[in-house]
Design a protein around this motif. Sequence first.
Motif, PDB file in Angstrom:
ATOM      1  N   PHE A  61     -29.853  50.144   9.220  1.00 44.94           N
ATOM      2  CA  PHE A  61     -29.404  49.489   7.996  1.00 44.94           C
ATOM      3  C   PHE A  61     -27.995  49.967   7.620  1.00 44.94           C
ATOM      4  O   PHE A  61     -27.159  49.167   7.179  1.00 44.94           O
ATOM      5  CB  PHE A  61     -30.381  49.791   6.863  1.00 44.94           C
ATOM      6  CG  PHE A  61     -30.012  49.167   5.545  1.00 44.94           C
ATOM      7  CD1 PHE A  61     -30.327  47.840   5.285  1.00 44.94           C
ATOM      8  CD2 PHE A  61     -29.344  49.889   4.571  1.00 44.94           C
ATOM      9  CE1 PHE A  61     -29.985  47.249   4.076  1.00 44.94           C
ATOM     10  CE2 PHE A  61     -28.998  49.313   3.366  1.00 44.94           C
ATOM     11  CZ  PHE A  61     -29.317  47.985   3.120  1.00 44.94           C
ATOM     12  N   TYR A  62     -27.750  51.244   7.812  1.00 49.26           N
ATOM     13  CA  TYR A  62     -26.416  51.787   7.524  1.00 49.26           C
ATOM     14  C   TYR A  62     -25.361  51.103   8.399  1.00 49.26           C
ATOM     15  O   TYR A  62     -24.294  50.699   7.913  1.00 49.26           O
ATOM     16  CB  TYR A  62     -26.415  53.295   7.769  1.00 49.26           C
ATOM     17  CG  TYR A  62     -25.045  53.928   7.708  1.00 49.26           C
ATOM     18  CD1 TYR A  62     -24.430  54.201   6.488  1.00 49.26           C
ATOM     19  CD2 TYR A  62     -24.360  54.251   8.873  1.00 49.26           C
ATOM     20  CE1 TYR A  62     -23.166  54.774   6.434  1.00 49.26           C
ATOM     21  CE2 TYR A  62     -23.104  54.835   8.833  1.00 49.26           C
ATOM     22  CZ  TYR A  62     -22.505  55.088   7.616  1.00 49.26           C
ATOM     23  OH  TYR A  62     -21.255  55.658   7.570  1.00 49.26           O
ATOM     24  N   ALA A  98     -28.419  37.728   5.528  1.00 53.61           N
ATOM     25  CA  ALA A  98     -27.798  38.848   6.244  1.00 53.61           C
ATOM     26  C   ALA A  98     -26.451  38.479   6.855  1.00 53.61           C
ATOM     27  O   ALA A  98     -25.572  39.340   6.985  1.00 53.61           O
ATOM     28  CB  ALA A  98     -28.743  39.343   7.341  1.00 53.61           C
ATOM     29  N   GLY A 150     -25.603  48.153   9.867  1.00 51.64           N
ATOM     30  CA  GLY A 150     -25.478  46.758   9.453  1.00 51.64           C
ATOM     31  C   GLY A 150     -24.653  46.601   8.195  1.00 51.64           C
ATOM     32  O   GLY A 150     -23.823  45.689   8.087  1.00 51.64           O
ATOM     33  N   ALA A 151     -24.843  47.513   7.245  1.00 49.18           N
ATOM     34  CA  ALA A 151     -24.074  47.466   5.999  1.00 49.18           C
ATOM     35  C   ALA A 151     -22.595  47.727   6.263  1.00 49.18           C
ATOM     36  O   ALA A 151     -21.717  47.082   5.671  1.00 49.18           O
ATOM     37  CB  ALA A 151     -24.622  48.481   5.008  1.00 49.18           C
ATOM     38  N   GLN A 169     -21.025  47.063   9.026  1.00 47.45           N
ATOM     39  CA  GLN A 169     -20.482  45.881   9.693  1.00 47.45           C
ATOM     40  C   GLN A 169     -20.167  44.777   8.685  1.00 47.45           C
ATOM     41  O   GLN A 169     -19.164  44.067   8.835  1.00 47.45           O
ATOM     42  CB  GLN A 169     -21.461  45.375  10.748  1.00 47.45           C
ATOM     43  CG  GLN A 169     -21.530  46.248  11.994  1.00 47.45           C
ATOM     44  CD  GLN A 169     -22.371  45.630  13.086  1.00 47.45           C
ATOM     45  OE1 GLN A 169     -22.953  44.561  12.935  1.00 47.45           O
ATOM     46  NE2 GLN A 169     -22.449  46.321  14.212  1.00 47.45           N
ATOM     47  N   LEU A 170     -21.026  44.631   7.677  1.00 44.02           N
ATOM     48  CA  LEU A 170     -20.744  43.642   6.634  1.00 44.02           C
ATOM     49  C   LEU A 170     -19.453  43.974   5.905  1.00 44.02           C
ATOM     50  O   LEU A 170     -18.739  43.080   5.437  1.00 44.02           O
ATOM     51  CB  LEU A 170     -21.902  43.577   5.637  1.00 44.02           C
ATOM     52  CG  LEU A 170     -23.193  42.924   6.128  1.00 44.02           C
ATOM     53  CD1 LEU A 170     -24.260  42.982   5.044  1.00 44.02           C
ATOM     54  CD2 LEU A 170     -22.959  41.478   6.540  1.00 44.02           C
ATOM     55  N   GLY A 171     -19.150  45.262   5.795  1.00 47.01           N
ATOM     56  CA  GLY A 171     -17.907  45.705   5.167  1.00 47.01           C
ATOM     57  C   GLY A 171     -16.752  45.783   6.128  1.00 47.01           C
ATOM     58  O   GLY A 171     -15.717  46.390   5.804  1.00 47.01           O
ATOM     59  N   PHE A 195     -32.244  44.438   7.642  1.00 48.37           N
ATOM     60  CA  PHE A 195     -32.171  43.899   6.284  1.00 48.37           C
ATOM     61  C   PHE A 195     -33.509  43.299   5.864  1.00 48.37           C
ATOM     62  O   PHE A 195     -33.910  43.385   4.698  1.00 48.37           O
ATOM     63  CB  PHE A 195     -31.059  42.856   6.196  1.00 48.37           C
ATOM     64  CG  PHE A 195     -29.673  43.437   6.303  1.00 48.37           C
ATOM     65  CD1 PHE A 195     -29.062  44.008   5.197  1.00 48.37           C
ATOM     66  CD2 PHE A 195     -28.997  43.440   7.509  1.00 48.37           C
ATOM     67  CE1 PHE A 195     -27.796  44.560   5.284  1.00 48.37           C
ATOM     68  CE2 PHE A 195     -27.726  43.992   7.616  1.00 48.37           C
ATOM     69  CZ  PHE A 195     -27.126  44.558   6.500  1.00 48.37           C
ATOM     70  N   GLN A 202     -28.011  43.064  12.400  1.00 43.06           N
ATOM     71  CA  GLN A 202     -27.564  41.996  11.503  1.00 43.06           C
ATOM     72  C   GLN A 202     -28.695  41.385  10.699  1.00 43.06           C
ATOM     73  O   GLN A 202     -28.466  40.838   9.622  1.00 43.06           O
ATOM     74  CB  GLN A 202     -26.857  40.896  12.313  1.00 43.06           C
ATOM     75  CG  GLN A 202     -25.536  41.322  12.925  1.00 43.06           C
ATOM     76  CD  GLN A 202     -24.919  40.236  13.795  1.00 43.06           C
ATOM     77  OE1 GLN A 202     -25.441  39.126  13.900  1.00 43.06           O
ATOM     78  NE2 GLN A 202     -23.810  40.559  14.436  1.00 43.06           N
TER      79      GLN A 202
END
Length: 374
Positions: free
Chosen positions: A197-198, A133, A200-201, A203-205, A53, A49
Motif C-alpha cells: 500500500f505504501y 485506484a 502504491g500510494a 506511485q500515485l504521488g 487499495f 495499483q
Amino acid sequence: MSDTASLTAPMGVMRPKRLMVLAAFVVLALAPGHLGELTRELMTDAYVQVSVFVAATLLLFYGAERLFNFDIGEVLSNAKRAQVPLAALLGTTPGCGGAVVVVAAYSSGHVGFGAVVATLTATMGDAAFLLIATRPDAAIVVLPLSLAVGILSGWLVDYFHTVEYRASTLASCELAPLIGKTRPQDIAYLLLAIPGFYVGAMQLGQIDVSHMFGLPIMYLALIGTFLGLTMWATSKVSAMTNAKDSPVTRMAEETSFISVWVIGAYLAYDYVAEFGGLDLELLFQSVAPLLPLMGVLIGLVPGCGPQVLVTTLYLNGVIPFAALMGNAVSNDGDALFPAIALNPKAAIYATLYSTIPAMILAYAFYFLAPGFMN
C-alpha cells in the motif's frame, strides 16, 4: 434467514478449476523471455495499483462494522422511506457486498423492489476498486452519478411498479463462516499488503519506490499476489465472507477474489496488444457510435470479470468515458448471482430497468460531452 446471500461452497469441496487458473498464472509468470517478463510486470502493477487499495478499503469497512457492531440488514428493515437511498448508497460502495445485502434483504421481505433496482443500478461492483485506484478523477464523477441515478430509478420503480417477485419458498441463504478466527495466511497477507500500500500510494504521488526491505518491489508484489491466488484457489468462499469472520480474514479472502479478475483483465488487454497484433483502439474507433451500447450490454453479463475488463479498456484509452458510464450503471457485478438464485424474475426485471438510465447517460455523454474524462 440471514440478510446475506449464500456465496460459499460446501465444506471440503475441491476447486479444480481454480487450481487450474492458479497453475496457468504460475506458468505464465515463470515463462522465459518477454512473455514471463511482461506477465511479472503486469502482476506487480495489478498488486500495487489495485489489490492493496482493495485490501485497505475492505479492512477499514469490516473493521468499522465489527467495532461498532453495525447490522445493515436491520437498518434497512427499519428505514422505510429511506430504503431506496440507503440501498443505492450500499450499491455505490466499491465491491459487491452492499448490493448483495440488499438483494438478500428483498428476498427476506425487508425491503421493496425499488431498493433492489436502486442498488443494482448504483453498483459498479469490483470495477469500482480499479477505477478509484487508477483514475480517482473519473471515479469522483462515476460513483456519485451512479448513486443519484440509482436513487431516482428506485423511487420511480416504487411509484410505478407495484408487483413484487419474492419466491414463496427460499433455500437457506446463510453464509457459512470460516474458522472464526484470524488465520496465519490472513496475517501474512496483511503484512505484505502494508508495504504494498505504501508503494502504491507513493506511485500515485509520482514518487518512484523501487525497493522495500532491500528487495525489489516486484518480489514483494509477486509474493503477495501468489499468496492471494493460493488462498483463492483453495478457499471454499466464492465471493463474500461471513460477518462472523474476523475483519482481517474477510479482507484477505475477498481481496484475493477481486484480484483474480483484476489480474486477468490486465493480462488479457496487454497480451492482445503485445502479442495479438491487434490495435484495439483503432478497431473500436471504427465502431465508435456503438461503444456506449456495447458498454451497456456487457453490463448485463453477471459477474465482475467483464466489467473489470471494460474499465481496463477505458483506462487504456480504448473506449470513451460514455461507454464506461453506461457500463457502470447497467452492470450489477456479482450481486446478480444471488439475485438470480433467490428471485429470478426480480433479477431480470431489475437489471433490465437499469439499462434505461444506462443508455440515456451513455449517449448523453457521447453526444453532448464526447471528450469528457477521456
